[in-house]
Design a protein around this motif. Structure first.
Motif, PDB file in Angstrom:
ATOM      1  N   LEU A 255       0.845  -1.188   0.000  1.00 24.33           N
ATOM      2  CA  LEU A 255       0.000   0.000   0.000  1.00 24.33           C
ATOM      3  C   LEU A 255       0.881   1.238   0.000  1.00 24.33           C
ATOM      4  O   LEU A 255       1.801   1.349   0.826  1.00 24.33           O
ATOM      5  N   CYS A 256       0.603   2.181  -0.904  1.00 22.69           N
ATOM      6  CA  CYS A 256       1.394   3.405  -1.002  1.00 22.69           C
ATOM      7  C   CYS A 256       0.488   4.612  -0.825  1.00 22.69           C
ATOM      8  O   CYS A 256      -0.505   4.765  -1.553  1.00 22.69           O
ATOM      9  N   ARG A 257       0.847   5.468   0.125  1.00 24.83           N
ATOM     10  CA  ARG A 257       0.073   6.669   0.428  1.00 24.83           C
ATOM     11  C   ARG A 257       0.948   7.902   0.192  1.00 24.83           C
ATOM     12  O   ARG A 257       2.150   7.876   0.431  1.00 24.83           O
ATOM     13  N   ASN A 258       0.316   8.984  -0.256  1.00 20.43           N
ATOM     14  CA  ASN A 258       1.020  10.256  -0.495  1.00 20.43           C
ATOM     15  C   ASN A 258       2.204  10.067  -1.449  1.00 20.43           C
ATOM     16  O   ASN A 258       3.280  10.623  -1.249  1.00 20.43           O
ATOM     17  N   SER A 259       1.957   9.278  -2.480  1.00 21.70           N
ATOM     18  CA  SER A 259       3.038   8.912  -3.412  1.00 21.70           C
ATOM     19  C   SER A 259       2.949   9.648  -4.743  1.00 21.70           C
ATOM     20  O   SER A 259       3.634   9.276  -5.698  1.00 21.70           O
ATOM     21  N   GLU A 260       2.121  10.698  -4.796  1.00 19.49           N
ATOM     22  CA  GLU A 260       1.873  11.380  -6.073  1.00 19.49           C
ATOM     23  C   GLU A 260       3.133  11.989  -6.692  1.00 19.49           C
ATOM     24  O   GLU A 260       3.232  12.125  -7.912  1.00 19.49           O
ATOM     25  N   LYS A 261       4.095  12.354  -5.850  1.00 18.51           N
ATOM     26  CA  LYS A 261       5.271  13.060  -6.348  1.00 18.51           C
ATOM     27  C   LYS A 261       6.441  12.127  -6.683  1.00 18.51           C
ATOM     28  O   LYS A 261       7.511  12.601  -7.067  1.00 18.51           O
ATOM     29  N   LEU A 262       6.232  10.828  -6.552  1.00 18.87           N
ATOM     30  CA  LEU A 262       7.308   9.900  -6.910  1.00 18.87           C
ATOM     31  C   LEU A 262       7.580   9.956  -8.408  1.00 18.87           C
ATOM     32  O   LEU A 262       6.659  10.033  -9.223  1.00 18.87           O
ATOM     33  N   THR A 263       8.837   9.926  -8.764  1.00 20.93           N
ATOM     34  CA  THR A 263       9.223   9.918 -10.174  1.00 20.93           C
ATOM     35  C   THR A 263       9.113   8.505 -10.733  1.00 20.93           C
ATOM     36  O   THR A 263       9.017   7.520  -9.985  1.00 20.93           O
ATOM     37  N   ASP A 264       9.159   8.417 -12.048  1.00 19.77           N
ATOM     38  CA  ASP A 264       9.128   7.093 -12.684  1.00 19.77           C
ATOM     39  C   ASP A 264      10.282   6.227 -12.196  1.00 19.77           C
ATOM     40  O   ASP A 264      10.116   5.015 -11.976  1.00 19.77           O
TER      41      ASP A 264
END
Length: 263
Positions: A237-246
């Protein structure tokens, strides 16, 4: 054709129990069941089936003995997709409480809320439990007025749980949404839909599903919890991950040995 995982399970809680059976095919209670990331804090938590079941047992005892909850009660869960939310869902189903993720607290018998839902949670006239959702399951610096602090209450609960009466698989277990429409499921129906989802997604006991979806509707519950449970698989489960790069996503998917990404 491979054997169905936990073929005799009729409730979501029984799906979890299947991971812990001695001699169960492909079952290893020590392997990761839920891995959780919060990319706003850098938190990473990994829970084996055995450790997760221990949290569920403690939370179930809190629900049943301290909050006096039981069948016919409805719990509003104002929580994100988080490892502690998964614990509360399984605890509700272990006791026989109907779980209502994102449900109206004013219509619930009890409410369980994260920091962002506390104002709305005051509308519940029943018991109120607050989760700080801090790293390592930490407490609130100051307990919110009118709430029990979950992190303060749960450690003292028993490590084993038995409901006062067996949970009826045909009793209400979950109220959620599908495409914005209300969906009410018994435990048996939730398990059946979870199995259908696992088959559609091609999940097996070696699958590892990464999900960024909310638990406030069926698609998120299926992806991030129920379909993996029905397949004997595990979840990230990943939360607050919108800013992760490819590149960061690729690294995580590789390091966690993810076989399917959803969301």
């Amino acid at each position: 054709m491979t054997a169905l995982f936990a073929a005799d399970a009729r409730t979501p809680a029984e799906l979890l129990h299947a991971y812990l059976r001695a001699g169960a095919p492909d079952a290893d209670p020590s392997r990761p069941l839920i891995t959780f990331y919060d990319d706003s804090t850098g938190e990473r938590v990994e829970l084996s089936a055995k450790t997760f079941d221990n949290w569920v047992a403690k939370t179930s005892n809190l629900l049943q003995d301290e909050l006096n909850a039981g069948p016919d009660d409805r719990a509003s869960l104002l929580l994100p997709a988080h490892w502690q939310t998964a614990v509360w869902l399984l605890a509700c189903w272990s006791v026989g409480v109907t779980a209502v993720p994102g449900g109206d607290p004013a219509e619930a018998d009890l409410v369980v809320s994260g920091p962002d839902g506390l104002t709305a949670a005051h509308e519940c006239s029943g018991e109120r439990v607050a989760l700080a959702l801090r790293p390592l399951g930490g407490r609130f610096p100051q307990r919110p007025d009118g709430f029990l602090d979950y992190a303060a209450e749960v450690p003292g609960q028993g490590d084993r749980f038995a409901p006062y009466s067996p949970v009826d698989p045909q009793a209400p277990a979950l109220e959620t949404l599908v495409d914005g429409l209300a969906l009410k499921l018994t435990g048996e129906q939730a398990v059946a839909l979870a199995r259908e989802g696992a088959a559609r997604l091609g999940l097996g006991t070696e699958s590892r599903v990464l999900s960024t979806l909310s638990f406030d509707d069926w698609s998120g519950l299926e992806a991030g919890l129920l379909a993996p449970l029905a397949a004997g698989a595990s979840v990230v489960l990943c939360r607050n991950s919108e800013k992760l790069t490819d590149e960061q996503w690729e690294k995580r998917i590789d390091s966690e040995r993810v076989t399917l990404r959803l969301g």
